[in-house]
Every structure is written in structure tokens, then in C-alpha cells.
Write an enzyme that holds these catalytic residues in place. Sequence first.
Site, short mmCIF file in Angstrom:
data_model
loop_
_atom_site.label_atom_id
_atom_site.label_comp_id
_atom_site.label_asym_id
_atom_site.label_seq_id
_atom_site.Cartn_x
_atom_site.Cartn_y
_atom_site.Cartn_z
N TYR A 152 64.27 64.06 51.33
CA TYR A 152 65.03 65.31 51.22
C TYR A 152 65.87 65.50 52.48
CZ TYR A 152 66.35 70.18 51.05
OH TYR A 152 67.09 71.34 51.08
N GLU A 188 64.23 79.89 43.79
CA GLU A 188 63.40 78.99 43.00
C GLU A 188 63.16 77.66 43.72
OE1 GLU A 188 65.15 78.37 39.18
OE2 GLU A 188 64.93 80.45 38.54
#
Length: 251
Positions: A152, A188
Amino acid sequence: MSIALITGATAGFGKASAEKFASNGLNLILTGRRKERLEELKVQLEKQYGISCLPLCFDVRDKSAVNDAIGNIPAEWQGIDILVNNAGLALGRDYFDEADMDDWDIMIDTNLKGLLYVTRAALPFMIKKGGGHIINLGSIAGKEVYEKGNVYCASKHAVDAISKSMRIDLLRHGIKVTAIHPGAAETEFSLVRFKGDPDKAGAVYEGYEPLSAADIADTIWYCASLPKHVCINDLVITCTAQANSFLTFRK
């Protein structure tokens, strides 16, 4: 009336940005994978703000779908002034040797390749107009790596690098490029990262007040609304409790 194209518009920073831009009178091209949410957002924004929305349902990882959707937008929508490359995600928080390699592929394909595909598809319209503004959503994970962040972080470091490269390469077209790197923000994001586990997602934000999607949307709008001769190239934003990608003060 100006036109903004926002990817990943069905939730989080993308949805908040759509609301912010609509409230300031811009017409919007909104993309996302969830068709029902896109249609609902279109109806909401057009009713509330009197602007027009063009929803485009596709996955930014699919190069053919990106080119088909953006390359064939109606002539009246081709005068794109602002592109907000927001679509992105984190999947998993694991040691490098234990991580799911499918998660790696999805993050690289979404966070980097998707951004590249969308930008290349939209650029001809900006070049034809003689200018525009590309805003890429990076992350403080693109400035510093942290434990179990590996791929990431790598994908967001790539967003940082490609934003700097775009800024140089697109100077001759009069196109601005801004990279915005948020810290912890309660959207989210963590729920997706922890694959729907609400306890793990909620724990990320315990003991301090994180950024909100609206905070980032306000920042994106500020950068987009500056005079034509002013460009914020690179901006890192965190909540007060967070110093960098791995230091957060929790009460």
C-alpha cells in the site's frame, strides 16, 4: 459552467468532493463501480444544487472500460476542467512475508494503474481546451513507510512520484497537477482494508479525532478554486493528533 470528473465518487472523499463541487455550481462526471449509488448521488446533487451529473459506471482497473467510458463521453461533457483521481484503497495490514499477493495486485492496479488509465483518457480533452487541473489523492503512506504497510505504501509512493512527473511533463499544456496526501480519515477506508471487520476498522480511530471526508473535500476544493496562475503542487494534511504515517497521540 465548469466540469469536474471525480473517480470513486460513491463514498468517502469522492462523494464528499462531489457534494462540495456541486455546491459551488460545477457540473460533474462521476465514476464508480456501484451503479445504484452513482444514480442515487446524481439524483441527490441535481435536485439539491441544480447542476448536471453524468454517471459512468466502470472499474478504473479495466483499461478498456476506462477508455470506452471516458473516450466516448458526449461532446457537451468533453470540456473537462478538473480531474480528481480519488479511486483507491488499502487491502490488508500484514507483514510482507504473510501478505495476500492478490491484495497487492488489487492495490497496484487501482491506486496506480487506474489513476494512470483515467488521466490518459481525460487528458486529450484538457489539452484541447488549453489547460486544466489534475488532483491526485495520495496518502501520508506515500511519504513514509510503516510496519505492515509495504505494498500500500509503495503504491502511494508511486502516486507521489507520478504526480511530480505529470507536473513537469504537462507544463507545456498549462495543466496544473496537485497531489494531496491525507493522514487518518474516518471513511469506509479501514472497513475495506480490514475486509469488513468493524472492530478492527473502528480501532484505527480510537482515542483521537481523525479527519473526515468533508475535511479532505474542502481541501481539494480550495486547491481547485485558486487563481489560474497559482498551483499547490504537493500538500500533506493530517488531524492534529497525527504527526506522520506512524505517530499518533491517543488519549
